[in-house]
Design a protein around this motif. Structure first.
Motif, PDB file in Angstrom:
ATOM      1  N   LEU B 156      42.560  33.537  38.058  1.00 41.22           N
ATOM      2  CA  LEU B 156      42.850  35.446  38.162  1.00 41.22           C
ATOM      3  C   LEU B 156      44.042  35.965  37.658  1.00 41.22           C
ATOM      4  O   LEU B 156      43.870  36.975  37.612  1.00 41.22           O
ATOM      5  CB  LEU B 156      43.490  34.578  39.848  1.00 41.22           C
ATOM      6  N   MET B 157      44.720  34.613  36.286  1.00 42.30           N
ATOM      7  CA  MET B 157      45.677  35.737  35.923  1.00 42.30           C
ATOM      8  C   MET B 157      45.281  36.272  34.362  1.00 42.30           C
ATOM      9  O   MET B 157      45.600  37.289  34.025  1.00 42.30           O
ATOM     10  CB  MET B 157      46.372  34.326  35.632  1.00 42.30           C
ATOM     11  N   LEU B 158      43.897  35.892  34.281  1.00 40.66           N
ATOM     12  CA  LEU B 158      43.359  36.735  33.072  1.00 40.66           C
ATOM     13  C   LEU B 158      42.213  37.984  33.464  1.00 40.66           C
ATOM     14  O   LEU B 158      41.800  39.047  32.405  1.00 40.66           O
ATOM     15  CB  LEU B 158      41.980  35.343  32.553  1.00 40.66           C
ATOM     16  N   LEU B 159      42.242  37.991  35.134  1.00 33.50           N
ATOM     17  CA  LEU B 159      40.775  38.856  35.346  1.00 33.50           C
ATOM     18  C   LEU B 159      41.484  40.394  34.626  1.00 33.50           C
ATOM     19  O   LEU B 159      41.080  40.701  34.705  1.00 33.50           O
ATOM     20  CB  LEU B 159      41.043  39.137  37.041  1.00 33.50           C
ATOM     21  N   SER B 160      43.419  40.463  34.868  1.00 33.78           N
ATOM     22  CA  SER B 160      43.631  41.796  34.638  1.00 33.78           C
ATOM     23  C   SER B 160      43.558  41.867  33.153  1.00 33.78           C
ATOM     24  O   SER B 160      43.350  43.448  33.135  1.00 33.78           O
ATOM     25  CB  SER B 160      44.584  41.663  35.028  1.00 33.78           C
ATOM     26  N   ALA B 250      42.589  32.738  24.791  1.00 28.57           N
ATOM     27  CA  ALA B 250      42.477  33.393  25.969  1.00 28.57           C
ATOM     28  C   ALA B 250      42.974  33.569  26.732  1.00 28.57           C
ATOM     29  O   ALA B 250      44.341  34.336  27.232  1.00 28.57           O
ATOM     30  CB  ALA B 250      41.295  33.354  26.884  1.00 28.57           C
ATOM     31  N   VAL B 251      44.513  32.344  27.448  1.00 26.22           N
ATOM     32  CA  VAL B 251      45.394  31.821  28.209  1.00 26.22           C
ATOM     33  C   VAL B 251      46.446  32.064  27.380  1.00 26.22           C
ATOM     34  O   VAL B 251      48.011  32.882  27.689  1.00 26.22           O
ATOM     35  CB  VAL B 251      44.734  30.093  28.862  1.00 26.22           C
ATOM     36  N   ALA B 252      46.421  31.660  25.820  1.00 27.66           N
ATOM     37  CA  ALA B 252      47.986  32.513  25.299  1.00 27.66           C
ATOM     38  C   ALA B 252      48.363  33.937  25.139  1.00 27.66           C
ATOM     39  O   ALA B 252      49.171  33.790  25.150  1.00 27.66           O
ATOM     40  CB  ALA B 252      47.282  32.289  24.031  1.00 27.66           C
ATOM     41  N   ARG B 253      47.061  34.402  26.225  1.00 25.92           N
ATOM     42  CA  ARG B 253      47.223  35.977  26.116  1.00 25.92           C
ATOM     43  C   ARG B 253      47.987  36.838  27.325  1.00 25.92           C
ATOM     44  O   ARG B 253      48.142  37.902  27.826  1.00 25.92           O
ATOM     45  CB  ARG B 253      46.121  36.958  25.471  1.00 25.92           C
ATOM     46  N   ILE B 254      48.231  35.314  28.295  1.00 27.26           N
ATOM     47  CA  ILE B 254      48.466  35.711  29.660  1.00 27.26           C
ATOM     48  C   ILE B 254      49.825  36.331  29.510  1.00 27.26           C
ATOM     49  O   ILE B 254      50.579  36.184  29.321  1.00 27.26           O
ATOM     50  CB  ILE B 254      47.837  34.561  30.912  1.00 27.26           C
ATOM     51  N   ASN B 255      49.962  37.571  29.919  1.00 25.98           N
ATOM     52  CA  ASN B 255      50.889  38.442  30.229  1.00 25.98           C
ATOM     53  C   ASN B 255      51.456  38.840  31.275  1.00 25.98           C
ATOM     54  O   ASN B 255      51.018  39.747  31.443  1.00 25.98           O
ATOM     55  CB  ASN B 255      51.749  38.809  28.529  1.00 25.98           C
ATOM     56  N   ARG B 262      53.060  31.641  28.108  1.00 28.39           N
ATOM     57  CA  ARG B 262      52.638  30.176  27.184  1.00 28.39           C
ATOM     58  C   ARG B 262      52.336  29.798  27.642  1.00 28.39           C
ATOM     59  O   ARG B 262      52.756  28.368  28.542  1.00 28.39           O
ATOM     60  CB  ARG B 262      54.450  30.487  26.622  1.00 28.39           C
ATOM     61  N   LEU B 263      51.082  29.795  29.351  1.00 29.11           N
ATOM     62  CA  LEU B 263      50.666  29.255  29.602  1.00 29.11           C
ATOM     63  C   LEU B 263      49.611  28.391  29.007  1.00 29.11           C
ATOM     64  O   LEU B 263      48.720  27.185  29.762  1.00 29.11           O
ATOM     65  CB  LEU B 263      49.960  29.623  30.825  1.00 29.11           C
TER      66      LEU B 263
END
Lengths: 74, 371, 385, 511
Positions: B156-160, B250-255, B262-263
């Motif tokens: 879900l957080m990557l979706l954006s 990819a997850v490192a880019r979640i912001n 930093r997830l």
């Protein structure tokens, strides 16, 4: 280091066999053979980290490869 | 003492086994933007194999693995087969362990020797394998809630950040990359499910194998499809294959509002848990089939030596991260094809034939000896 | 129980025996790098670090920025060499910004950033800037008025980018993606130094345009806004347009971009030539009308203002397109990528010499403007005569 | 005969041969010199019946174990007034006394010396009559009892305020008050060579599987122990996974809680002399359930339950995660925080791991110091200790301020789950050690180990994690959340195999 590792394997084997409720010789033998194989592998790796990995089904592999390349039109 | 796993827990075990250590790797990278096609193709190709496996287990009925095999395959062929698969499962366990240790070394602990992490993982999987498949399935059932929820939330957080344009153009380089990607996926991780054949002792009913393997596998492949495509759409089709761990990247880019950042550690944790389930299952399979091939009823005494063998084994097969890539591409596929595709088909044909013979006449099961 | 005893015992034993803690480090032994810069690549690499000296603790934590720089054979060696004068282990994962000087950018930025991308120490979310008319070291040594360090200053500017406009912030990974992707050229925001109260203060404005990894030119703030517009970013940029309100009166009116929808469509004409159709739908708010007698209850007038705005934007976009197509010949809007994705057969045919194609690429422009917001008042502030 | 008996009495097993004599004097002599020799709390009340041929009677009882007025009013007074018909001897005499003279509720006959001993120690009066080889037992237990009060260990804001006391009979009646059904059954077992403690097994006949009840009974009967002073003894003997620190048998001081567990299909065990009922099988979820959950609004209860899960995570994991983050993964801490932690730790002499262990120990010392003191002093100790020590330690740079927060949070969160608090300390330590070796991955390994341990555990044949592993909606309804009562139509699958229906269809409200 090699000695330490082999000793560690031996200690583990001794400890565990001691913990068994009963010790039929077939089980003990198989157990020891496997532990020894593990210890030898560990020892060899400590001596020479570039140990070759054998291909257990090498002939099948080669056969498949040949068939694949021969028939595969993909 | 039969070990009976409830169907829903078995299903979850299959899911975690497939998702397990594959999650962070660049799956199907050769397919580029067509990764989703490769996934779908691989899933479609794998389903017959899964069905075939479930069919063989289903023919055994409620019998335990050892009894069923002996009945269906005959004593010596089944033992030889078990011996071969013991080797394969053990090797797979080594691969999984080294995947984890390499991953941890690459992203978090660069100077910690891999042997240390490998030893700790080996000890834990030793314990799990000794406890047996029931406990492992329960473990999978409870951990799956953590793992899949984490995956869902990260998704879900990557979706954006998803850029759907990355999937275009469709099949720019033709069908070949799709096929290549699909075959890569089949050998790692899809058809590694054959190991699970040896993990389950017995099933509740004749339908259980289907209920366990098929939905478990399909769900897992969908999860992988979603995660891989999402991370491809985030990191970019061109970069996807260049990363060792694209999902991680990819997850490192979640912001999210500069607070949820930093997830990537969470993904690392998920990966470790999933891999643990897979390696324990492999070890269990190896011990069970090895014990069977030597004619022992109980497999537990073999777990320790095999687990201790995994520690050097993991270093032997794959010693650096580079090997993960190289071996997955070069050495692994060929032998994997043999164990994952050729042997199962042969077994199935053999078993169908035997079953028909046994079922029809019950006249002379001893005749079917040689091959 | 026995089967559990053994693994549990050994787990405990091993974890106690193995307390080697290879990667164990104490957090206070780290020197947090807030920003890094590369000022020169050839013949030697010059790396600048801005680090935070922390002291106090508890309620009165003090952060004092320190700037160190060194020259070495490569970025990696230079970065390592800086731990020595720093006296503590430099820790890069908390860096906010990465500055590349103009000179390096003109020579090609790949050698400057390759190490940083490859190493796992730097997060991929670091903001990247090109320093314009100054070096990274000068930027780091300047004095931001509020923030503790230059890096934090730049970071907070980037975070309120939508309220400032005039640049497009970019993180390292986006830059990588732009380098890796086919048919799109990279851009980077620029940092420059301005005088404020007798001191040099860094500001972010404008865009550096790249072709492959070499910088080929600049865009100023206004052009960067157009770029944002065409990329469909939510940026609340201001436009001051001389608008004809009465028959003879032109008044400067300030509009704010509230929302925009962009559609880029690749076209293949019947004769085989290619073109791009851009349709822009802008929603604008009115911020300031000055002395203009502009009543927003007059629908006819509003329509005319909207039409004038559309003309204005069209002119700006045309100018911008001319600049990037002809002057810089850099495909920063990703027309190539557009064709590659939507019309792969065209790209297969023309992708080889895209530079030439880009130069002559026809762009059909369709701009719609709509005024959706007029502040709290619909009438001008009239003074009774 | 008498002499023979005396010598025999010193032998290892006198039972079976110790019949009462028909001579009152012989009986008395034997009681005074052998069975109750040098026991001055035994009272021998000697009386004579009225009438032409008075008979010697002796009422024997232990001082303060009986209701004295009751005995004198309903046993002694009628006896004194009674005229016994002639020629009555032996059993006839005993029956005559029981049926026509004594007014007390119950009276039964016993024949042996050792029985007399057991009875008198159990707080009844025994009437010996000359010429009768039987003892008449008069139930008049009347020792000092605690009244039924609110249980101090599980106080509630809302809910019944009754608590178990030390008396088995009273306790059973308290449970029975909650479950007024003929299906509610009780089985008695005696445990303890010396104490001969009565143990009651409580269950619902039509819900609980009898295999479970039999298993509980079997395990209790197998206990060989000399004394049982509290249900804790039994608990340790019959529990599964004895080496695992997690509880596999629950205990409660509240009849309503015990009744609720019995109604779900569990078995409760009450032990004479202990105000704690044991319930089994016990699953991990129960540690996160409080009886008050079921009396409050379900949303509030669900929220509290969520808090309990989170607190358990916090109390076991915070120090380990803190260590992992500051020593291995500072890149995962937000920049502002990392800077301030780093600044705070600048002058602290110890490495983080030592700091965690020392502060953890200090906290446990403060807690243990406060627990057994009277409540007002205990609080003072912990508050003064915590505030003064903490503040001073930080200003002396012995520990860093963030560490105080970590330890404080850990400690406070631990109190949310009193059942698991002691266990949490152990796992906290394990996690911290692992985290200090491999960072977050060490912590994960620790978590894997704990979950493995939990998955391998069973309590009376029920997997310990049952409700947490399943995906069946009905079984989840009381796990992470507490859904409204009218939604919980079925009893848990793993317990009540016989009769799963709890409610007929959907109760009063829809949806």
């Amino acid at each position: 280091m090699v000695v330490v590792v082999i000793l560690a394997y031996a200690a583990v084997a001794a400890l565990e066999i001691w913990l068994w409720a009963e010790r039929p010789w077939q089980k003990v033998l198989l157990y020891l053979v496997l532990i020894a194989a593990g210890a030898v592998l560990a020892a060899l790796l400590l001596r020479d980290s570039d140990l070759k990995v054998p291909e257990p089904v090498g002939f099948v592999t080669r056969l498949i490869k040949r068939l694949w390349e021969g028939g595969g039109g993909k | 003492m039969k070990e009976l796993v409830p169907d829903h827990q078995g299903l979850v075990l299959v899911m975690l086994f497939v998702v397990g250590n594959t999650l962070v790797f660049a799956l199907g990278g050769v397919a580029g933007p067509d990764i989703w096609l490769a996934f779908l193709l691989a899933t479609v190709l794998a389903i017959p194999m899964i069905l075939l496996m479930a069919r063989v287990r289903s023919l055994m009925g409620g019998a335990s693995l050892a009894c069923g095999l002996e009945q269906l395959l005959g004593k010596w062929p089944s033992r030889a087969l078990a011996f071969a698969y013991a080797g394969y499962a053990w090797r797979l366990a080594c691969y999984v362990v080294s995947d984890v240790t390499n991953f941890i070394q690459a992203v978090a602990l660069p100077t910690t020797p891999q042997v240390v992490t490998a030893t700790l993982f080996a000890l834990l999987m030793l314990w799990a394998a000794k406890e047996g498949v029931e406990v492992l399935a329960r473990f999978a059932a409870i951990m799956s809630k953590v793992v899949f929820n984490v995956l869902f939330v990260t998704f879900l957080m990557l979706l954006s950040q998803v850029e759907l344009g990355e999937f275009q153009p469709v099949m720019y380089n033709g069908v070949k990359p799709v096929w290549l990607g699909a075959f890569q996926l089949l050998e790692f991780p899809f058809l590694e499910v054959v190991v699970l054949f040896w993990v389950f002792d017995c099933f509740r009913s004749k339908k259980s194998p289907y209920r366990v393997f098929l939905p478990g596998f399909v769900a897992a492949s969908l999860i992988l499809l979603v995660m891989a495509s999402t991370s491809l759409a985030v990191v970019g089709a061109e970069r996807y294959a260049q990363f060792y761990f694209p999902v991680w990247a990819a997850v490192a880019r979640i912001n999210i509002s500069t607070f949820l950042t930093r997830l990537e550690a969470i993904i690392g944790v998920t990966f470790a848990i999933g891999s643990f389930v897979k390696m324990a299952a492999c070890l269990l399979a190896a011990s069970r089939s090895l014990a069977y091939s030597f004619g022992f009823a109980d497999y537990r005494f073999l777990v320790t030596p095999l687990a201790l063998g995994v520690i050097p084994g993991s270093q032997w097969f794959i010693s650096t991260l580079l090997d993960v890539e190289l071996s997955v591409i070069k050495t692994y596929p060929t032998s994997a094809t043999f164990f994952q595709a050729v042997l199962p088909v042969l077994i199935w044909i053999w078993v169908e034939w035997r079953a028909r013979k046994l079922g029809r006449g019950k006249s002379s099961p001893t005749q079917a000896g040689g091959q | 129980m026995r089967r559990r005893l053994f693994p549990m015992l050994s787990l405990l034993l091993v974890s106690l025996l193995l307390t080697g803690c290879w990667d164990y480090m104490e957090i206070e032994s780290l020197e947090f790098v807030f920003g890094l810069g590369v000022d020169q690549v050839k013949p030697e690499v010059v790396v600048v670090l801005e680090m935070a000296k922390t002291s106090g603790g508890g309620q009165q934590t003090m952060v004092e920025p320190k700037v160190l720089s060194t020259k070495s054979q490569s970025a990696a060696t230079a970065a390592r060499a800086l731990s020595n004068p720093a006296g503590l282990r430099t820790f890069w994962s908390h860096a906010y910004v990465f500055l590349i000087s103009e000179q390096v950018a003109q020579e090609g930025i790949i050698p400057a950033m390759e190490h940083i991308v490859r190493s796992r120490h730097l997060r991929s979310t670091v903001w990247v800037f090109i320093t314009k008319e100054c070096t990274a070291e000068e930027v780091f040594k300047s004095k931001p008025p509020v923030a503790n360090s230059v890096s934090e200053h730049l970071n907070s500017i980037v975070l309120m980018q939508d309220a400032i406009s005039g640049f497009l912030p970019l993180q390292v990974w986006q830059l990588n993606q732009a380098f890796a992707a086919e048919g799109v050229a990279a851009i980077l925001p620029t940092v420059k130094l301005v005088h404020q109260r007798g001191e040099l203060v860094p500001i972010v404005e404008g865009t550096a345009v790249f072709k492959r990894d070499r910088m080929v030119g600049w865009l100023d703030g206004q052009e960067s806004d157009i770029l944002c517009l065409l990329k469909g970013l939510d940026q609340r940029s201001y436009y001051v347009v001389d608008t004809k309100v009465t028959d003879h009166g032109y008044f400067p009116i300030t509009y704010e971009l509230v929302g925009n929808r962009v559609e880029l469509k690749p076209l293949v004409r019947k004769d085989g030539s290619i073109a791009v159709a851009i349709s822009l739908t802008l929603e604008l708010g009115v911020e300031e009308i000055g002395a203009a007698p502009l009543s927003f209850r007059d629908e006819k007038l509003v329509r005319s203002v909207e039409a004038q705005l559309a003309t204005f934007v069209t002119r700006e976009v045309r100018g911008f397109l001319w600049k990037i197509q002809r002057e810089y010949n850099a495909d920063i809007l990703g027309f190539g990528q557009l064709f590659r994705r939507k019309k792969p057969e065209v790209w297969r045919r023309l992708g080889e010499d895209w530079d030439a194609q880009l130069r002559d690429l026809q762009v059909e422009l369709d701009v719609q403007c709509k005024i959706v917001f007029t502040g709290t008042s619909s009438e001008p502030l009239l003074v009774r005569e | 005969m008498f002499f023979w008996q005396r010598t025999k009495k010193k032998g290892p097993d006198p039972r079976g041969l110790d019949r009462l004599s028909s001579s009152l004097e012989t009986n008395l002599h034997w009681l005074q010199t052998d069975l109750f020799a040098s026991d001055e709390t035994i009272v021998y009340r000697r009386i004579k019946t009225s009438g032409p041929k008075p008979r010697d009677c002796v009422l024997v009882y232990a001082d303060n174990m009986v209701k004295h007025e009751y005995l004198s009013q309903f046993v002694l007074r009628p006896l004194l007034k009674a005229e016994l018909p002639k020629g009555l001897r032996g059993e006839e005499l005993a029956r005559y006394l029981a049926e026509q003279v004594i007014e007390a509720d119950s009276s039964e006959c016993i024949t042996g010396y050792s029985q007399i001993g057991d009875k008198i120690m159990g707080g009844v009066g025994v009437l010996l009559v000359d010429g009768c080889p039987l003892g008449l037992v008069v139930d008049a237990q009347g020792w000092a009892k605690r009244t039924v009060t609110e249980p101090p260990s599980e106080s509630v804001v809302r809910g019944p305020r009754l608590g178990f006391s030390e008396d088995l009979g009273v306790n059973i009646s308290l449970v029975r008050l909650q479950i007024a059904s003929p299906n509610f059954k009780t089985r008695f077992v005696q445990v303890g060579e010396q104490t001969k403690t009565r143990v009651a097994i409580l269950y619902l006949d039509n819900v609980t599987s009898l295999d479970l009840v039999d298993e509980v009974q079997r395990r209790i009967e197998e206990i060989t122990i000399d004394a049982v002073l509290d249900s804790g003894y039994i608990q340790e003997y019959i529990r599964d996974a004895p080496y695992s620190p997690f509880p596999t048998i629950g205990h409660t001081e509240r009849p309503d809680a015990a009744a609720a567990k019995i109604l779900e299909g569990r078995v409760a065990v009450l032990v004479d002399g202990s105000p704690f009922a044991l319930t089994m099988p016990y699953l991990l979820v129960e540690a996160f359930q409080a009886n008050e959950d079921y009396y409050n609004h379900w949303m509030v209860a669900s929220f509290h339950r969520l808090i309990r899960y989170i607190s358990f995570f916090i109390t076991t994991s915070t120090p380990a995660i803190y260590i992992a983050l500051i020593s291995y993964h500072p890149q995962l801490i937000p920049t502002n925080l990392v800077v301030s932690i780093s600044a705070a730790r600048k002058n602290v002499p110890f490495p983080g791991i030592v700091e965690v262990i020392i502060m953890g120990l200090v906290f446990e010392i403060l807690r243990e110091g406060g627990v057994r003191l009277p409540r007002p002093i205990g609080q003072a100790v912990s508050i003064v200790g915590a505030i003064v020590l903490g503040e001073a330690a930080v200003s002396a740079s012995l520990v860093s301020a963030p560490m105080i927060i970590v330890v404080g949070l850990t400690g406070v969160a631990g109190f949310v789950n009193p059942w698991l608090n002691d266990i949490a300390v152990l796992f906290r330590l394990l996690f911290v050690v692992l985290a200090s070796v491999l960072g977050l991955y060490g912590y994960v390994l620790g978590v894997i180990a704990v979950v493995l341990l939990l998955s391998s555990m069973e309590s009376f044949g029920v997997p310990y994690l049952s409700t947490m592993t399943t995906l069946v909606p009905q079984d989840i309804k009381d796990t992470l959340l507490r859904v409204p009562w009218w939604q919980m139509t079925l009893r848990p699958r793993y317990l009540a195999s016989k009769d799963r229906q709890r409610l007929q269809g959907r109760g009063g409200r829809g949806s």
